[in-house]
Scaffold this motif. Sequence first.
Motif, PDB file in Angstrom:
ATOM      1  N   ALA A   1     134.904  13.110 -27.407  1.00 57.38           N
ATOM      2  CA  ALA A   1     136.513  12.654 -27.685  1.00 57.38           C
ATOM      3  C   ALA A   1     136.660  12.296 -26.605  1.00 57.38           C
ATOM      4  N   PHE A   2     137.259  10.832 -26.230  1.00 55.32           N
ATOM      5  CA  PHE A   2     137.888  10.853 -24.784  1.00 55.32           C
ATOM      6  C   PHE A   2     139.728  10.430 -25.021  1.00 55.32           C
ATOM      7  N   LYS A   3     139.971  10.883 -24.286  1.00 55.59           N
ATOM      8  CA  LYS A   3     141.888  10.493 -24.398  1.00 55.59           C
ATOM      9  C   LYS A   3     142.222   9.949 -23.481  1.00 55.59           C
TER      10      LYS A   3
ATOM     11  N   LEU B   1     142.672   6.196 -32.515  1.00 66.45           N
ATOM     12  CA  LEU B   1     144.145   6.632 -32.452  1.00 66.45           C
ATOM     13  C   LEU B   1     144.847   6.107 -30.939  1.00 66.45           C
ATOM     14  N   GLU B   2     145.808   5.111 -31.570  1.00 66.98           N
ATOM     15  CA  GLU B   2     146.994   4.939 -30.391  1.00 66.98           C
ATOM     16  C   GLU B   2     147.659   6.584 -30.236  1.00 66.98           C
ATOM     17  N   THR B   3     148.680   6.318 -28.630  1.00 68.83           N
ATOM     18  CA  THR B   3     149.198   7.214 -28.108  1.00 68.83           C
ATOM     19  C   THR B   3     150.525   6.139 -27.543  1.00 68.83           C
ATOM     20  N   GLU B   4     151.164   7.896 -26.984  1.00 66.25           N
ATOM     21  CA  GLU B   4     152.435   7.369 -26.304  1.00 66.25           C
ATOM     22  C   GLU B   4     151.671   6.512 -25.032  1.00 66.25           C
ATOM     23  N   THR B   5     150.952   7.371 -24.228  1.00 64.06           N
ATOM     24  CA  THR B   5     150.084   6.506 -23.423  1.00 64.06           C
ATOM     25  C   THR B   5     148.695   6.360 -22.796  1.00 64.06           C
ATOM     26  N   GLY B   6     147.759   5.836 -24.103  1.00 66.15           N
ATOM     27  CA  GLY B   6     147.279   5.069 -24.114  1.00 66.15           C
ATOM     28  C   GLY B   6     146.578   5.214 -26.316  1.00 66.15           C
ATOM     29  N   PHE B   7     145.474   5.712 -26.464  1.00 68.11           N
ATOM     30  CA  PHE B   7     144.483   5.717 -26.877  1.00 68.11           C
ATOM     31  C   PHE B   7     143.607   7.372 -27.003  1.00 68.11           C
ATOM     32  N   GLU B   8     143.113   7.476 -27.772  1.00 68.11           N
ATOM     33  CA  GLU B   8     141.656   8.556 -27.694  1.00 68.11           C
ATOM     34  C   GLU B   8     141.102   7.380 -28.940  1.00 68.11           C
ATOM     35  N   ALA B   9     139.938   8.392 -28.293  1.00 67.64           N
ATOM     36  CA  ALA B   9     138.424   7.284 -29.209  1.00 67.64           C
ATOM     37  C   ALA B   9     136.928   8.584 -29.171  1.00 67.64           C
ATOM     38  N   CYS B  10     136.805   8.334 -30.425  1.00 65.72           N
ATOM     39  CA  CYS B  10     135.629   9.157 -31.042  1.00 65.72           C
ATOM     40  C   CYS B  10     134.396   8.580 -31.000  1.00 65.72           C
TER      41      CYS B  10
ATOM     42  N   GLY C   1     153.996   1.974 -37.605  1.00 63.23           N
ATOM     43  CA  GLY C   1     155.418   2.441 -37.029  1.00 63.23           C
ATOM     44  C   GLY C   1     155.246   3.752 -36.258  1.00 63.23           C
ATOM     45  N   HIS C   2     154.157   4.246 -36.217  1.00 64.13           N
ATOM     46  CA  HIS C   2     155.410   5.473 -35.028  1.00 64.13           C
ATOM     47  C   HIS C   2     154.984   5.471 -33.686  1.00 64.13           C
ATOM     48  N   HIS C   3     153.944   4.495 -32.920  1.00 66.28           N
ATOM     49  CA  HIS C   3     154.491   3.844 -31.767  1.00 66.28           C
ATOM     50  C   HIS C   3     156.047   2.719 -31.422  1.00 66.28           C
ATOM     51  N   ALA C   4     156.950   3.436 -30.532  1.00 64.96           N
ATOM     52  CA  ALA C   4     157.973   2.849 -29.625  1.00 64.96           C
ATOM     53  C   ALA C   4     158.457   0.965 -30.477  1.00 64.96           C
ATOM     54  N   THR C   5     157.561   0.703 -30.168  1.00 59.93           N
ATOM     55  CA  THR C   5     157.301  -0.989 -30.257  1.00 59.93           C
ATOM     56  C   THR C   5     157.176  -0.831 -31.121  1.00 59.93           C
ATOM     57  N   THR C   6     156.030  -0.926 -32.580  1.00 56.42           N
ATOM     58  CA  THR C   6     156.092  -1.119 -33.755  1.00 56.42           C
ATOM     59  C   THR C   6     157.693  -0.686 -34.220  1.00 56.42           C
ATOM     60  N   TYR C   7     158.549   0.212 -34.602  1.00 50.57           N
ATOM     61  CA  TYR C   7     159.371   1.028 -34.830  1.00 50.57           C
ATOM     62  C   TYR C   7     160.437   0.108 -34.662  1.00 50.57           C
TER      63      TYR C   7
END
Length: 278
Positions: free
Chosen positions: A5-7, A31-40, A122-128
Amino acid sequence: MEYLAFKISCAPEYTDILIAEMAGIGFDSFLETETGFEACILPDTLDAALWEALLLRYRVAAGLIVQESTLPKTNWNEAWEKNYDPIELQDKVYVRATFHPGRAADFDHEIIITPKMSFGTGHHATTYLMLEWLLELDLAGKNVVDAGSGTGILAIMAKKRGAAEIVAFDIDEWSVENGNENFDLNGFSELRMQTGTIQSVNPTGTYDLILANINKNVLLEEMRTYAGKLSVGGSLLLSGFYAEDGDEIRSEAGKHGLHPAGQKTRSQWAALLFTKIR
């Protein structure tokens, strides 16, 4: 077998680029996050040389910070269901996955999204922020372009608010497949997402509204094209950048006859609305 897993923390304009590059070398879960994404990725499918070359290529330009860990083999569907929460936007919009109970009676609009490897839940601020704007705009009978459509959530919202024609597209094939599945889930099988950019798809004619939640560099590069596809008096709604980048976006938009018409911010991210005045 354990998963690697890579953050990933990176400059926002590099998120889509890095995801595409990593998917190309075998990563299959994002999986998108506020600072980038996570990948497996499974260890035996990771080519160490290709991974190191990718890191070297983007480490400085994208401001990469990479944290590596391992995850035990797990039931990903079960884990996803435990960690993916529905989104409530005011009392107007409810965004859920197929495994959440429906609440259509409690909201003006219910949207069903199963994002898989696409972005825009919808979770990320930009989509919201984009959804907030779409609640305020008059979309009845309007012709809309949704550039970089991701999961298709904005196209679905526009359709629910009365848009007539919608042209949706994304550069990522997995997004196109996922977007079309989400269109079907929401009862809009007549909508089909295409693969490509606004230049390659080249929607014919002009449009009342263009949506683009991408990243700053792409928005700046494509601004002239957006303006050319808008009818006079039409609206351009942009997000995918920090509020501090708003002046640069407004400056480029002004060169193409696009007048600022409003701004929304959330968690340091911004969504800007423009009107074509000439």
